[in-house]
Design a protein around this motif. Structure first.
Motif, short mmCIF file in Angstrom:
data_model
loop_
_atom_site.label_atom_id
_atom_site.label_comp_id
_atom_site.label_asym_id
_atom_site.label_seq_id
_atom_site.Cartn_x
_atom_site.Cartn_y
_atom_site.Cartn_z
N GLU A 189 1.92 -10.26 8.20
CA GLU A 189 2.25 -11.65 7.89
C GLU A 189 1.11 -12.61 8.24
OE1 GLU A 189 4.22 -10.48 11.83
OE2 GLU A 189 3.91 -9.60 9.83
N ALA A 190 0.24 -12.19 9.15
CA ALA A 190 -0.92 -13.02 9.49
C ALA A 190 -1.89 -13.12 8.31
CB ALA A 190 -1.63 -12.46 10.72
N HIS A 191 -1.74 -12.24 7.34
CA HIS A 191 -2.61 -12.22 6.16
C HIS A 191 -1.80 -12.43 4.89
CE1 HIS A 191 -5.68 -10.73 8.91
NE2 HIS A 191 -4.83 -9.80 9.30
N ALA A 192 -0.73 -13.21 5.00
CA ALA A 192 0.19 -13.39 3.88
C ALA A 192 -0.51 -13.91 2.63
CB ALA A 192 1.33 -14.33 4.28
N LEU A 193 -1.39 -14.87 2.79
CA LEU A 193 -2.05 -15.46 1.62
C LEU A 193 -2.93 -14.43 0.92
CD1 LEU A 193 -2.76 -17.88 -0.15
CD2 LEU A 193 -4.52 -18.49 1.52
N ALA A 194 -3.79 -13.74 1.67
CA ALA A 194 -4.70 -12.76 1.06
C ALA A 194 -3.94 -11.58 0.46
CB ALA A 194 -5.71 -12.28 2.10
N LEU A 195 -2.97 -11.06 1.19
CA LEU A 195 -2.21 -9.92 0.69
C LEU A 195 -1.41 -10.30 -0.55
CD1 LEU A 195 -0.97 -8.35 4.05
CD2 LEU A 195 -2.74 -7.47 2.52
N SER A 196 -0.83 -11.50 -0.57
CA SER A 196 -0.08 -11.94 -1.75
C SER A 196 -1.01 -12.10 -2.95
CB SER A 196 0.63 -13.26 -1.46
OG SER A 196 1.60 -13.10 -0.44
N PHE A 197 -2.23 -12.60 -2.71
CA PHE A 197 -3.20 -12.70 -3.80
C PHE A 197 -3.48 -11.32 -4.39
CE2 PHE A 197 -7.47 -12.33 -5.44
CZ PHE A 197 -7.59 -13.43 -6.28
N LEU A 198 -3.73 -10.33 -3.54
CA LEU A 198 -3.99 -8.99 -4.04
C LEU A 198 -2.80 -8.45 -4.82
CD1 LEU A 198 -5.79 -7.35 -0.98
CD2 LEU A 198 -6.84 -8.33 -3.03
N HIS A 199 -1.60 -8.71 -4.32
CA HIS A 199 -0.39 -8.22 -4.98
C HIS A 199 -0.23 -8.81 -6.37
CE1 HIS A 199 3.80 -6.94 -5.44
NE2 HIS A 199 4.05 -8.17 -5.87
N HIS A 200 -0.43 -10.12 -6.47
CA HIS A 200 -0.17 -10.81 -7.74
C HIS A 200 -1.34 -10.72 -8.72
CE1 HIS A 200 3.62 -12.40 -6.37
NE2 HIS A 200 3.05 -13.05 -5.36
N HIS A 201 -2.56 -10.65 -8.22
CA HIS A 201 -3.72 -10.81 -9.10
C HIS A 201 -4.65 -9.60 -9.16
CE1 HIS A 201 -2.71 -15.01 -9.66
NE2 HIS A 201 -2.65 -15.17 -8.35
N ALA A 202 -4.47 -8.63 -8.28
CA ALA A 202 -5.40 -7.49 -8.28
C ALA A 202 -4.69 -6.17 -8.05
CB ALA A 202 -6.48 -7.71 -7.21
N GLY A 203 -3.41 -6.13 -8.31
CA GLY A 203 -2.67 -4.89 -8.12
C GLY A 203 -2.98 -3.88 -9.22
N GLY A 204 -3.06 -2.62 -8.84
CA GLY A 204 -3.27 -1.58 -9.83
C GLY A 204 -2.03 -1.40 -10.69
N LYS A 205 -2.21 -1.39 -11.99
CA LYS A 205 -1.08 -1.28 -12.92
C LYS A 205 -1.21 -0.01 -13.76
CE LYS A 205 0.18 -5.43 -11.62
NZ LYS A 205 1.30 -5.61 -10.68
N GLY A 206 -0.09 0.44 -14.29
CA GLY A 206 -0.10 1.55 -15.23
C GLY A 206 -0.76 2.78 -14.66
N GLU A 207 -1.80 3.26 -15.33
CA GLU A 207 -2.41 4.52 -14.95
C GLU A 207 -3.13 4.45 -13.60
OE1 GLU A 207 -5.43 5.77 -17.63
OE2 GLU A 207 -6.49 3.84 -17.65
N TRP A 208 -3.41 3.24 -13.10
CA TRP A 208 -4.10 3.10 -11.83
C TRP A 208 -3.18 2.65 -10.71
CZ3 TRP A 208 -8.38 5.63 -11.72
CH2 TRP A 208 -9.14 5.76 -12.87
N ALA A 209 -1.88 2.64 -10.95
CA ALA A 209 -0.92 2.23 -9.92
C ALA A 209 -0.82 3.28 -8.82
CB ALA A 209 0.45 2.01 -10.56
N VAL A 210 -0.67 2.81 -7.61
CA VAL A 210 -0.49 3.69 -6.45
C VAL A 210 0.22 2.88 -5.37
CG1 VAL A 210 -2.76 3.14 -5.51
CG2 VAL A 210 -1.64 5.27 -4.85
N SER A 211 1.04 3.54 -4.56
CA SER A 211 1.84 2.83 -3.56
C SER A 211 1.67 3.43 -2.18
CB SER A 211 3.33 2.86 -3.93
OG SER A 211 3.56 2.22 -5.16
N ALA A 212 1.93 2.61 -1.18
CA ALA A 212 1.99 3.11 0.19
C ALA A 212 3.16 4.08 0.31
CB ALA A 212 2.17 1.95 1.16
N LEU A 213 3.05 5.03 1.22
CA LEU A 213 4.16 5.94 1.46
C LEU A 213 5.41 5.13 1.84
CD1 LEU A 213 2.35 8.71 3.54
CD2 LEU A 213 3.12 8.86 1.15
#
Length: 292
Positions: A189-213
């Motif tokens: 949560e201390a990095h909410a802004l940066a992490l949210s940016f990555l989630h919304h604007h730089a997340g891997g989609k489709g064939e490049w999608a990958v998730s945390a365990l």
């Protein structure tokens, strides 16, 4: 986890460069800028010296807690070190043997090697299996344990690390790189802004999608898209993460808390074909920018 490094802002902010051709005394040299050079570790003693550099950065500087035997030896090491190649940045201006001259390092693990020895390190935090399966025709390489001693956190050092990564990837026909990048501390949560940016604007989609365990997954979707100011998000982004963004990387879904290293990790995925053209031109399509 990975120490935060600066990537070049532009292709012109590089300073004076002195390039030298490889000779019998620089066998395996991947690049050189002034007194700094990059190559793979050649001996066990050089690997152990790189592990001591990692200990200095990860434990003494960043507060990592390693297993007792590693703490006693004052070296950051694990079973993966034996199967990885170790990229070094060496300052030849430092008196002593090469082991005394190591100022930066990266750990490189090719997919064919990983598959013969139980898999990738990142698989302990991220579900990379589906990603690899979807790209069965591609060769992956894992980047990890990157660190640079404080006095050498300069553009020149980082340029050489990436020169080495790029030259190595080309030599081995790598199609995509991936690995963990880290935010300091264990409170996402201390990095909410940066992490949210990555989630919304730089997340891997489709064939490049990958998730945390699932058992380790921490949501990166902490702020709605309309609340994420891109300029502010980039300003507070760890330099390594921002550097990967500039190269053209995408990021996995969900972060992972690494309590041992006192970090919050995200997974970076960088297809070679997606690397920004200005960086390919900068380092050279044949990795010849800083090589003899």
């Amino acid at each position: 986890m990975s120490i935060e490094l600066l990537m070049p802002e532009t292709a012109t902010e590089t300073g004076e460069r002195v390039l030298a051709k490889a000779s019998s005394t620089t066998e395996g040299l991947l690049g050189r800028i002034g007194s700094l050079e990059t190559r793979l570790a050649r001996t066990t003693s050089e690997v152990e010296a790189a592990q001591r550099v990692r200990f200095t950065v990860f434990v003494e500087e960043m507060g990592a807690q390693l297993p007792p035997e590693a703490m006693q030896a004052r070296r950051d090491y694990d079973a993966y070190d034996a199967i990885c190649d170790h990229l070094l940045v060496i300052d030849s201006a430092i008196d002593g043997d090469p082991e005394d001259q190591i100022v930066g390092t990266y750990r490189l693990l090719r997919q064919d090697v990983a598959e013969r020895h139980g898999g990738f390190y990142s698989a302990h935090e991220f579900d990379i299996g589906p990603l690899l399966t979807r790209h069965a025709d591609k060769r992956f390489m894992e980047l990890g344990r990157s660190c640079v001693l404080p006095d050498y956190r300069t553009r020149r050092t980082v340029e050489l690390l990436w020169q080495g990564n790029w030259a190595y990837a080309l030599k081995h026909g790598i199609d995509a790189m991936f690995g963990c990048a880290s935010f300091p501390g264990i409170q996402p949560e201390a990095h909410a802004l940066a992490l949210s940016f990555l989630h919304h604007h730089a997340g891997g989609k489709g064939e490049w999608a990958v998730s945390a365990l699932p058992s380790l997954h921490c949501s990166m979707d902490m702020m709605p898209p309309e609340a994420v100011d891109a300029r502010r998000a980039l300003a507070v982004m760890p330099p390594l993460v921002k550097g990967y963004l500039r190269l053209g990387a995408v990021f996995g879904e969900g972060a992972v808390i690494d309590r041992a290293f006192n970090t919050t990790d995200v997974l970076v995925v960088l297809p070679i074909a997606a690397i920004s053209g200005r960086y390919v031109n900068y380092y050279g399509a044949d990795a010849g920018r800083f090589a003899g």
